[in-house]
Design an enzyme around this catalytic site. Structure first.
Site, short mmCIF file in Angstrom:
data_model
loop_
_atom_site.label_atom_id
_atom_site.label_comp_id
_atom_site.label_asym_id
_atom_site.label_seq_id
_atom_site.Cartn_x
_atom_site.Cartn_y
_atom_site.Cartn_z
N ASP A 59 0.84 -1.21 0.00
CA ASP A 59 0.00 0.00 0.00
C ASP A 59 0.87 1.26 0.00
O ASP A 59 0.36 2.38 -0.05
CB ASP A 59 -1.01 -0.01 1.16
CG ASP A 59 -0.35 -0.05 2.52
OD1 ASP A 59 0.88 -0.16 2.59
OD2 ASP A 59 -1.09 0.03 3.53
N ASP A 98 -1.16 -6.15 -0.22
CA ASP A 98 -1.48 -5.55 1.08
C ASP A 98 -2.98 -5.33 1.23
O ASP A 98 -3.64 -4.87 0.29
CB ASP A 98 -0.83 -4.16 1.16
CG ASP A 98 0.42 -4.14 2.01
OD1 ASP A 98 0.65 -5.08 2.78
OD2 ASP A 98 1.16 -3.14 1.89
N LYS A 128 -1.16 -9.34 2.86
CA LYS A 128 -0.36 -8.90 4.01
C LYS A 128 -1.19 -7.97 4.86
O LYS A 128 -1.93 -7.14 4.32
CB LYS A 128 0.92 -8.19 3.54
CG LYS A 128 1.73 -7.64 4.73
CD LYS A 128 3.15 -7.25 4.37
CE LYS A 128 3.30 -5.90 3.71
NZ LYS A 128 2.81 -4.75 4.50
N GLU A 130 -0.87 -5.44 8.53
CA GLU A 130 -0.04 -4.89 9.61
C GLU A 130 -0.67 -5.39 10.90
O GLU A 130 -1.87 -5.20 11.13
CB GLU A 130 -0.03 -3.36 9.51
CG GLU A 130 0.65 -2.92 8.24
CD GLU A 130 0.82 -1.41 8.12
OE1 GLU A 130 0.56 -0.69 9.10
OE2 GLU A 130 1.21 -0.98 7.03
N GLU A 197 9.75 -4.11 10.11
CA GLU A 197 10.14 -2.81 9.53
C GLU A 197 10.60 -1.82 10.60
O GLU A 197 9.97 -1.68 11.66
CB GLU A 197 8.95 -2.20 8.77
CG GLU A 197 9.28 -0.80 8.23
CD GLU A 197 8.32 -0.23 7.21
OE1 GLU A 197 7.33 -0.92 6.87
OE2 GLU A 197 8.57 0.90 6.76
O1 KIV Z 1 3.55 -1.09 1.54
C1 KIV Z 1 4.70 -1.54 1.40
O2 KIV Z 1 5.36 -1.33 0.39
C2 KIV Z 1 5.23 -2.34 2.49
C3 KIV Z 1 6.69 -2.64 2.47
C4 KIV Z 1 7.42 -1.43 2.85
C5 KIV Z 1 7.05 -3.80 3.31
O3 KIV Z 1 4.54 -2.70 3.38
#
Ligand code: KIV
Length: 285
Positions: A59, A98, A128, A130, A197
């Site tokens: 994202d 994401d 993915k 968070e 991260e």
């Molecule tokens: O959104 C993204 O690109 C990410 C990476 C920085 C891991 O979550």
């Protein structure tokens, strides 16, 4: 910009018959480093495909493609649009998309709705999220229903308003322990890998030792099981990038020079030149 030898000796590009799967990524724990980068469009995904194991449609596209101030304004529709493009461009790398802010936090059912839509409409292999310890229930719910989940701990950009910005995290023992607990919870709940991260090298190494799934570092440690960067950052598309980014080329400089040269060519009528013109042999043309 850091000096980078051309064609560094390496076992890549790699030849693969089919797409890498989540269990294959998990099996790489403690083995050869897992190479990951972000992509948001088909041509970039096509270039990445033979060099990386995993492409993340992050994202971060809100900031690096759409010019938003953070990832908070990114929508599920935006993720799906870019996810489809990356799937069209790639052939054998695993593609993870994401889930954006607001699409999965309210309940495990909301997360399943968003994740299943992303997987069905893009054809990607995983999502993915968070995640803190609160997300363990959601991760387990998704995984048991057929959706591989990559977790993301440490600096979580979607929580920037709570965390107070994009600063590296884990400066106090308490926060460091909390990040470690978040990673353990993500692993125990069935995530196939976890992005770590913006934490100290020491904490990233502790997390890597403590969890049974691969850690994918970004601003973390070379000892993580893999690494990821935001591709436009490492290509040098922006003047300012975080400290943890190594620029592998100067795309900004090259683009500025190309645009300036084009403008000069148009202005003095040297473009289009003879090589760019059509001449048909019919008398009327
Ligand atoms: O959104 C993204 O690109 C990410 C990476 C920085 C891991 O979550």
């Amino acid at each position: 910009m850091s000096a980078q030898p051309k064609n560094k000796p390496h076992s890549r590009p790699v030849k693969r018959a089919r797409r890498i799967t989540a269990p294959q990524i998990t099996a790489r724990k403690g083995g050869d480093p897992i190479v990951c980068l972000t992509a948001y469009d088909a041509p970039t995904a096509e270039i990445l495909d033979e060099h990386v194991d995993l492409i993340l449609v992050g994202d971060s596209l809100g900031m690096v493609v759409h010019g938003l101030p953070s990832t908070v304004g990114v929508t599920l529709d935006m993720m799906i649009l870019h996810g489809k493009a990356v799937m069209r461009g790639s052939k054998t790398a695993m593609v993870v998309v994401d889930l954006p802010f607001g699409a999965y936090e309210a309940s495990k059912e909301q997360a399943f709705g968003a994740a299943s839509r992303v997987m069905m409409e893009t054809g990607c292999q995983a999502v993915k999220i968070e995640s803190g310890t609160y997300a363990a229930e959601t991760i387990e719910y998704l995984v048991t229903r057929g959706i591989p989940v990559m977790s993301h701990v440490g600096l979580r950009p979607q929580s920037m308003h709570v965390l107070g910005g994009f600063k590296a995290r884990g400066r106090t023992a308490e926060i460091a322990d909390e990040i470690l607990e978040n990673a353990k919870a993500a692993s125990d709940a069935g995530s196939f890998a976890v992005v770590v991260e913006g934490v100290s090298e020491k904490l990233a190494n502790r997390v890597t030792k403590a969890v049974s799934i691969p850690t994918i570092g970004i601003g973390a440690s070379a000892q993580c099981d893999g690494q990821i960067l935001v591709t436009p950052d490492m290509l040098g598309q922006f003047e300012r990038v975080p400290k943890f980014v190594k620029k592998y080329c100067d795309q900004l400089g090259a683009t500025r020079e190309a645009i300036a040269n084009y403008a000069a060519d148009v202005t003095d009528r040297s473009f289009p030149g003879e090589a760019n013109l059509y001449h048909f042999n019919k008398p009327s043309s």
